[in-house]
Design a protein around this motif. Structure first.
Motif, PDB file in Angstrom:
ATOM      1  N   ASP A 162       0.804  -1.223   0.000  1.00 36.42           N
ATOM      2  CA  ASP A 162       0.000   0.000   0.000  1.00 36.42           C
ATOM      3  C   ASP A 162       0.836   1.272   0.000  1.00 36.42           C
ATOM      4  N   LYS A 163       2.113   1.145  -0.299  1.00 38.90           N
ATOM      5  CA  LYS A 163       2.953   2.351  -0.319  1.00 38.90           C
ATOM      6  C   LYS A 163       2.476   3.336  -1.372  1.00 38.90           C
ATOM      7  N   TRP A 164       1.951   2.813  -2.476  1.00 44.92           N
ATOM      8  CA  TRP A 164       1.504   3.676  -3.562  1.00 44.92           C
ATOM      9  C   TRP A 164       0.299   4.524  -3.153  1.00 44.92           C
ATOM     10  N   MET A 165      -0.381   4.146  -2.081  1.00 45.28           N
ATOM     11  CA  MET A 165      -1.561   4.888  -1.636  1.00 45.28           C
ATOM     12  C   MET A 165      -1.200   6.186  -0.925  1.00 45.28           C
ATOM     13  N   GLY A 166       0.037   6.304  -0.478  1.00 45.83           N
ATOM     14  CA  GLY A 166       0.413   7.462   0.312  1.00 45.83           C
ATOM     15  C   GLY A 166       0.057   7.259   1.775  1.00 45.83           C
ATOM     16  N   ARG A 167       0.154   8.301   2.550  1.00 45.37           N
ATOM     17  CA  ARG A 167      -0.076   8.207   3.989  1.00 45.37           C
ATOM     18  C   ARG A 167      -1.215   9.126   4.413  1.00 45.37           C
ATOM     19  N   TYR A 168      -2.176   8.555   5.107  1.00 44.26           N
ATOM     20  CA  TYR A 168      -3.297   9.335   5.643  1.00 44.26           C
ATOM     21  C   TYR A 168      -3.088   9.509   7.146  1.00 44.26           C
ATOM     22  N   GLN A 169      -3.289  10.719   7.621  1.00 51.45           N
ATOM     23  CA  GLN A 169      -3.093  11.022   9.040  1.00 51.45           C
ATOM     24  C   GLN A 169      -3.987  12.196   9.437  1.00 51.45           C
ATOM     25  N   LEU A 170      -3.994  12.498  10.729  1.00 52.84           N
ATOM     26  CA  LEU A 170      -4.815  13.614  11.208  1.00 52.84           C
ATOM     27  C   LEU A 170      -4.170  14.943  10.835  1.00 52.84           C
ATOM     28  N   ASN A 171      -5.004  15.894  10.512  1.00 58.86           N
ATOM     29  CA  ASN A 171      -4.528  17.226  10.137  1.00 58.86           C
ATOM     30  C   ASN A 171      -4.289  18.056  11.400  1.00 58.86           C
ATOM     31  N   GLN A 172      -3.026  18.225  11.750  1.00 62.98           N
ATOM     32  CA  GLN A 172      -2.672  18.921  12.991  1.00 62.98           C
ATOM     33  C   GLN A 172      -3.049  20.396  12.956  1.00 62.98           C
ATOM     34  N   TYR A 173      -3.097  20.983  11.781  1.00 67.89           N
ATOM     35  CA  TYR A 173      -3.443  22.405  11.676  1.00 67.89           C
ATOM     36  C   TYR A 173      -4.876  22.622  12.137  1.00 67.89           C
ATOM     37  N   TYR A 174      -5.798  21.786  11.679  1.00 67.04           N
ATOM     38  CA  TYR A 174      -7.201  21.947  12.070  1.00 67.04           C
ATOM     39  C   TYR A 174      -7.430  21.523  13.517  1.00 67.04           C
ATOM     40  N   ILE A 175      -6.636  20.574  14.005  1.00 61.40           N
ATOM     41  CA  ILE A 175      -6.748  20.200  15.417  1.00 61.40           C
ATOM     42  C   ILE A 175      -6.357  21.385  16.300  1.00 61.40           C
ATOM     43  N   HIS A 176      -5.284  22.083  15.918  1.00 63.38           N
ATOM     44  CA  HIS A 176      -4.866  23.275  16.672  1.00 63.38           C
ATOM     45  C   HIS A 176      -5.926  24.368  16.572  1.00 63.38           C
ATOM     46  N   MET A 177      -6.525  24.521  15.381  1.00 64.03           N
ATOM     47  CA  MET A 177      -7.575  25.528  15.198  1.00 64.03           C
ATOM     48  C   MET A 177      -8.781  25.212  16.075  1.00 64.03           C
ATOM     49  N   MET A 178      -9.124  23.922  16.188  1.00 66.77           N
ATOM     50  CA  MET A 178     -10.261  23.517  17.012  1.00 66.77           C
ATOM     51  C   MET A 178     -10.010  23.853  18.478  1.00 66.77           C
ATOM     52  N   LYS A 179      -8.776  23.616  18.949  1.00 64.56           N
ATOM     53  CA  LYS A 179      -8.459  23.869  20.355  1.00 64.56           C
ATOM     54  C   LYS A 179      -8.436  25.353  20.693  1.00 64.56           C
ATOM     55  N   SER A 180      -8.070  26.160  19.725  1.00 66.43           N
ATOM     56  CA  SER A 180      -7.927  27.599  20.005  1.00 66.43           C
ATOM     57  C   SER A 180      -9.167  28.404  19.659  1.00 66.43           C
ATOM     58  N   SER A 181     -10.133  27.757  19.021  1.00 66.86           N
ATOM     59  CA  SER A 181     -11.332  28.493  18.611  1.00 66.86           C
ATOM     60  C   SER A 181     -12.340  28.571  19.753  1.00 66.86           C
ATOM     61  N   ALA A 182     -13.024  29.706  19.846  1.00 65.48           N
ATOM     62  CA  ALA A 182     -14.074  29.890  20.861  1.00 65.48           C
ATOM     63  C   ALA A 182     -15.461  29.684  20.278  1.00 65.48           C
ATOM     64  N   ASP A 183     -15.529  29.383  18.988  1.00 70.24           N
ATOM     65  CA  ASP A 183     -16.819  29.174  18.322  1.00 70.24           C
ATOM     66  C   ASP A 183     -17.314  27.767  18.625  1.00 70.24           C
ATOM     67  N   SER A 184     -18.426  27.659  19.338  1.00 66.56           N
ATOM     68  CA  SER A 184     -18.927  26.333  19.739  1.00 66.56           C
ATOM     69  C   SER A 184     -19.386  25.516  18.543  1.00 66.56           C
ATOM     70  N   GLU A 185     -20.010  26.160  17.565  1.00 69.85           N
ATOM     71  CA  GLU A 185     -20.474  25.426  16.386  1.00 69.85           C
ATOM     72  C   GLU A 185     -19.291  24.889  15.580  1.00 69.85           C
ATOM     73  N   LEU A 186     -18.256  25.707  15.455  1.00 67.54           N
ATOM     74  CA  LEU A 186     -17.066  25.274  14.721  1.00 67.54           C
ATOM     75  C   LEU A 186     -16.378  24.125  15.446  1.00 67.54           C
ATOM     76  N   ASN A 187     -16.312  24.225  16.784  1.00 67.01           N
ATOM     77  CA  ASN A 187     -15.703  23.146  17.562  1.00 67.01           C
ATOM     78  C   ASN A 187     -16.490  21.837  17.417  1.00 67.01           C
ATOM     79  N   ALA A 188     -17.816  21.945  17.432  1.00 65.40           N
ATOM     80  CA  ALA A 188     -18.646  20.746  17.278  1.00 65.40           C
ATOM     81  C   ALA A 188     -18.430  20.114  15.906  1.00 65.40           C
ATOM     82  N   TYR A 189     -18.332  20.959  14.888  1.00 69.13           N
ATOM     83  CA  TYR A 189     -18.079  20.470  13.525  1.00 69.13           C
ATOM     84  C   TYR A 189     -16.749  19.722  13.448  1.00 69.13           C
ATOM     85  N   PHE A 190     -15.702  20.359  14.012  1.00 71.27           N
ATOM     86  CA  PHE A 190     -14.378  19.733  13.973  1.00 71.27           C
ATOM     87  C   PHE A 190     -14.342  18.451  14.800  1.00 71.27           C
TER      88      PHE A 190
END
Length: 448
Positions: free
Chosen positions: A262-290
């Motif tokens: 499966d090397k040809w498939m590439g690597r799938y992982q969690l997006n750390q940028y959006y995880i950081h955005m979720m932790k720092s955001s005060a928007d409850s709807e955005l946090n629920a979405y993430f």
């Protein structure tokens, strides 16, 4: 009639949506899994794809092509050589049937217009090698006279395989009988006028019409059965198909190395940028979405990893049980999914899903994983019993040695195999016999 209420207690397991998806992922082959992950990646911002990891083969593929040329690099012959290079992936093969037919025709005997028509007429053949079209319609399509089409067809009908370009089955068989020098008027009449009744099995209609006994008609049918109803059977090559193995098995330093291809498939992982955005955001709807998408992404990646572990464990267990086969030192031995499941302490259905549609590549070729499971005689209650190939060979030998006037029935074959220490059911014999293309006893007696 009494009506009333009744209280019953039962235990039932209902699979959740996540459990169903986990089973679906396990059953995916690599290509299906890649499609599933690609679709999820397009919809889920919490999933990140870092691109394919090309292995040595893909990295050096251009070099492999060019260095296998038999001419020095830089010479004018390097690009136009006819000799196929060893490492090249072959292209779609040319139309072999068309070449074989045209090679039987003498170019100088025909006009340019007739030679132009021959490939067109060959392309009009159906899968059996018949030409069921109206010559007038073909003439309009080819913008030539109908007499020219008929003249070309007349010559094409004289070519091999005998019967090609016939309008229907009757003409095809008649031409084969003519080629054999058959002069029996009754046989020719049966083929010319009574094929529909024969194909429907209505032998009595033929016998009444020709005032023959049923036995006499059957003798004629035996002669007809020796003819070829499909002139181009096996003459047309199909496009080469390439199998991309899901599992790679290598032998290194007397140890087995098993990996998922499966090397040809590439690597799938969690997006750390959006995880950081979720932790720092005060928007409850955005946090629920993430959070919802993060939970789904984590679940998906866990399922993929669990799939990998399950497939690798099952493959290692299969290799341990089929060592002679993978070392090219013998055939497959008796092995069932139940045995593998018990050894790994999992359910047989898990084994079934894990091997579904998957191919394994090892030193001596590629094999469908399902084909590595062999049930020997009497489902061979223990491993190490006779392999499927061995049982089939025994059946083939018995039928080859039988009295042709009194061939073995499937029940008789059961008894004969028991004398050889192989216990197998009559239904299984019928199944193996059908897979080997061997007719039943009545058909073998009739056809001799």
């Amino acid at each position: 009639m009494d009506f009333g209420n009744e209280l019953t207690l039962e235990q039932r397991q209902i699979l959740s949506q996540k459990q169903l998806q986990s089973l679906q992922i396990l059953a995916c082959n690599n290509q299906e899994l890649d499609d599933l992950l690609a679709n999820e990646y397009a919809e889920n911002p919490m999933l990140e794809h870092t691109g394919s990891q090309r292995d040595d083969f893909f990295t050096n593929i251009d070099t492999l092509y060019e260095t296998s040329s038999s001419f020095p690099q830089g010479t004018p012959y390097g690009e136009e050589e006819d000799e196929p290079r060893r490492n090249d992936i072959p292209s779609v093969p040319a139309d072999v049937l068309k070449k074989e037919i045209l090679m039987q025709l003498s170019r100088d005997r025909y006009s340019a217009e007739e030679w132009r028509l021959f490939p067109l007429l060959i392309d009009c053949l159906d899968d059996s090698g018949f030409f069921p079209w109206d010559t007038g319609e073909i003439a309009l399509l080819a913008r030539c006279s109908e007499s020219t089409i008929q003249r070309c067809l007349k010559d094409l009908k004289q070519l091999e395989p005998i019967g090609i370009f016939s309008k229907d089955l009757s003409e095809c068989l008649l031409r084969q009988l003519e080629h054999q020098g058959c002069e029996d008027p009754i046989l020719l009449t049966i083929v010319r006028e009574h094929l529909p009744d024969i194909l429907k099995g209505q032998i009595s209609n033929v016998s009444r019409s020709l005032h023959l006994s049923t036995a006499a008609v059957r003798k004629y049918l035996l002669q007809i059965g020796k003819l070829n109803p499909r002139p181009i059977m096996n003459a047309q090559e199909t496009q080469t198909e390439y199998i991309v193995p899901d599992i790679l098995v290598r032998r290194k330093n007397d140890e087995w190395e098993v990996s998922i291809n499966d090397k040809w498939m590439g690597r799938y992982q969690l997006n750390q940028y959006y995880i950081h955005m979720m932790k720092s955001s005060a928007d409850s709807e955005l946090n629920a979405y993430f959070r919802n998408h993060l939970e789904r992404a984590r679940f998906l990646l866990r399922c993929v990893e669990q799939r990998r572990t399950t497939i690798l464990n099952i493959t290692k267990e299969i290799i341990a049980r089929q060592q002679p086969y993978f070392l090219n030192q013998g055939g497959l031995t008796s092995m069932t999914m139940q045995q593998v499941a018990e050894a790994l302490q999992i359910h047989p259905s898990t084994v079934s899903r894990a091997i579904r549609g998957k191919y394994l590549q090892f030193q001596y070729g590629s094999v469908r994983m399902k084909d590595l499971f062999v049930a020997g005689g009497s489902e061979q209650k223990k491993a190490g019993g006779p392999s499927l190939d061995a049982v089939r060979e025994q059946i083939r030998d018995l039928i080859a040695e039988e009295d042709k006037t009194a061939p073995y029935s499937d029940l008789s074959l059961v008894a004969e195999l028991e004398k050889r220490g192989i216990h197998i059911s009559r239904r299984t014999i019928a199944k193996y016999r059908g897979e080997m293309g061997i007719p039943n006893s009545d058909q073998r007696r009739y056809f001799g």
